[in-house]
Design an enzyme around this catalytic site. Structure first.
Site, short mmCIF file in Angstrom:
data_model
loop_
_atom_site.label_atom_id
_atom_site.label_comp_id
_atom_site.label_asym_id
_atom_site.label_seq_id
_atom_site.Cartn_x
_atom_site.Cartn_y
_atom_site.Cartn_z
N HIS A 63 -17.76 27.08 -80.74
CA HIS A 63 -16.96 27.80 -81.72
C HIS A 63 -15.49 27.50 -81.46
O HIS A 63 -15.04 27.44 -80.32
CB HIS A 63 -17.21 29.31 -81.66
CG HIS A 63 -16.77 30.01 -82.89
ND1 HIS A 63 -15.45 30.40 -83.10
CD2 HIS A 63 -17.45 30.36 -84.01
CE1 HIS A 63 -15.36 30.98 -84.28
NE2 HIS A 63 -16.55 30.97 -84.86
N HIS A 64 -14.73 27.31 -82.53
CA HIS A 64 -13.32 26.91 -82.39
C HIS A 64 -12.48 27.97 -81.69
O HIS A 64 -11.40 27.68 -81.16
CB HIS A 64 -12.73 26.60 -83.77
CG HIS A 64 -11.74 25.47 -83.76
ND1 HIS A 64 -10.70 25.38 -82.85
CD2 HIS A 64 -11.63 24.37 -84.54
CE1 HIS A 64 -10.00 24.30 -83.08
NE2 HIS A 64 -10.54 23.65 -84.09
N SER A 65 -12.96 29.21 -81.67
CA SER A 65 -12.21 30.26 -80.98
C SER A 65 -12.18 30.02 -79.48
O SER A 65 -11.30 30.53 -78.78
CB SER A 65 -12.84 31.63 -81.26
OG SER A 65 -14.19 31.68 -80.81
#
Length: 482
Positions: A144-146
């Site tokens: 996930h890009h987070s």
């Protein structure tokens, strides 16, 4: 294979709130993910992958923390016990009449429709015992890009890989020399500062206008994010020669990124000319090069050019270590880069136009402005409103563009020699995303497309490859005449 860096102390960081960018990437407007396809020269050994994961990435807080919403609906990273085997998938492969390359594309495309399990840390590894045209086996990494941006991902790759020439050494990166005004004379530096302020002001006004009303032309590659949000994305890649790109760079006195933008502009011109030509053919309208060129020049087509805004990119391999000067996370802004579409007899004209635009963009704080304004919007208006405004801005442009620098020499991932690295991202409101990743003497082009808008991404790869060849030939011809 243990990371040779300073280790984190788990008790110091049991809980940590999400950064503004991480919160933004979890909203329904984005839900942004990174997928990286890594080709291996050898068969993948599951035990080596599991052992390597335990000795490396799992020790990093972001890879050993899960996302938790507390009673006040605040999102936090909470450290948890990680079972590496729960994050590794080995799919059953039945090719039947499909090609190995086609199966890989279909498998990765299917992954874009499956959300990550939020009860665990937000990363997965898929091991494919699949011999493709450019690899013996394939590893697919989904994060996930987070958890982090592209630079963070490359720091993970560096920490988890070793030189195949020396299994005790971390890979090395090309040196990045950023422009500086310190060496300028007083008068020149004053002019530079005035232009910096002026360019930043102009870019800020264009940024506001794009959020409010300034939209790109509705071309066949723009797509409609409102219709495609729930649909799968298609990921394809093509590897070209980095030496050819460097030859052009040196001859034209540009950077590698400038050359890639020029090649992309030429390819998009060629691709769109063909798509409009097919439309004219269906309607029976006469086609001419002059009409096509005029039509292309009337198109407004802008890319969100992703920019790393970290004050330093040195110490990249140690980014996963606590106290590193090169910060982990999402430290990216973006520039609105206008492509100048046209059909030129001289392909070098694309490079000249790109260089003219990018030189002005480099003398602007636009990337820092977009990064800071998003943080301010989240603080003042909340993450939902900020996500809506950011999504509106991005959807009024056409595509995303990024370029990452990889290792200079061949490296191995937990004992598996790598043939290529093809990273990409999806979840943002664009029907086309171009990622360029260097590795050894290669440059891998990764395209993430909405197939409802771009049904022939391999043709766009062909155009990118062909335009690189034509630009290289033009450079060589110019050098020969000089």
């Amino acid at each position: 294979m243990e990371i040779k860096t300073r280790q984190h102390v788990p008790d110091e960081e049991e809980e940590q709130p999400l950064s503004p960018a991480a919160r933004l990437f979890h909203t329904s407007e984005f839900n942004l993910n990174i997928i990286s396809v890594i080709g291996s020269k050898s068969k993948i050994n599951l035990d080596m992958i599991i052992r390597g994961s335990k000795e490396s990435c799992i020790k990093h807080p972001r890879f050993s923390s899960r996302l938790v919403n507390d009673n006040r609906q605040e999102q936090k990273w909470v450290r948890t016990k990680v079972v590496a085997e729960d994050h590794v998938t080995i799919p059953k492969i039945e090719l039947e009449n499909a090609s190995a390359d086609g199966f890989l594309e279909s498998y990765v495309s299917d992954l874009t429709t499956i959300p990550l399990d939020t009860s665990k840390p937000l990363w997965e590894v898929h091991l494919l015992d699949l011999k493709t045209s450019d690899a013996e086996n394939v590893v697919v990494l989904k994060i996930h890009h987070s958890v982090g941006d592209g630079m963070s991902l490359m720091s993970l790759v560096h920490a988890c890989t070793r030189k195949t020439s020396n299994h005790d050494e971390l890979p090395s990166l090309p040196n990045e020399n950023r422009p500086s005004s310190k060496s300028m004379a007083g008068h020149s530096r004053l002019i530079w500062m005035v232009m910096l302020v002026w360019n930043t002001l102009c870019d800020a006004l264009k940024f506001i206008a794009t959020t409010m009303f300034l939209k790109d032309t509705d071309t066949p590659i723009k797509g409609d994010f409102r219709l495609s949000k729930s649909k799968r994305m298609c990921l394809v890649h093509r590897t070209v020669s980095l030496e050819d790109i460097k030859l052009i760079k040196n001859a034209m006195k540009m950077t590698v990124n400038d050359v890639l933008l020029g090649v992309a502009q030429a390819a998009l011109s060629q691709y769109l000319e063909r798509r409009y030509g097919e439309k004219e053919k269906k309607t029976g309208e006469p086609k001419s090069k002059r009409n096509s060129s005029n039509m292309l020049q009337e198109i407004r087509l802008r890319a969100c050019l992703l920019v790393n805004i970290r004050p330093t990119t040195g110490d990249l391999a140690n980014m996963m270590a606590k106290g590193s000067k090169c910060k982990w996370g999402n430290w990216i802004g973006y520039m609105l880069f206008p492509f100048s579409l046209a059909l030129h007899d001289d392909p070098l004209e694309h490079l000249r136009r790109v260089k003219s635009i990018i030189n002005r963009k480099k003398n602007s704080l636009e990337a820092l402005l977009t990064f800071t304004s998003t943080k301010i919007l989240i603080k003042l208006l909340g993450v939902v409103t900020a996500a809506s405004l950011t999504s509106r801005t991005i959807s009024n442009t056409t595509m995303s563009f990024s370029n990452l620098v990889g290792p200079n020499e061949e490296v191995s991932l937990f004992g598996h020699p790598i043939t290529y690295i093809a990273p990409s991202a999806y979840g943002h409101p664009h029907a086309l995303t171009m990622h360029f990743q260097s590795y050894m003497n290669k440059m891998t082009i990764s395209l993430t497309v909405d197939p409802t808008a771009i049904c022939d991404p391999h043709q766009l790869c062909d155009d990118l490859e062909e335009c690189l060849r034509s630009i290289k030939a033009a450079v060589q011809e110019r050098s020969a005449t000089q």
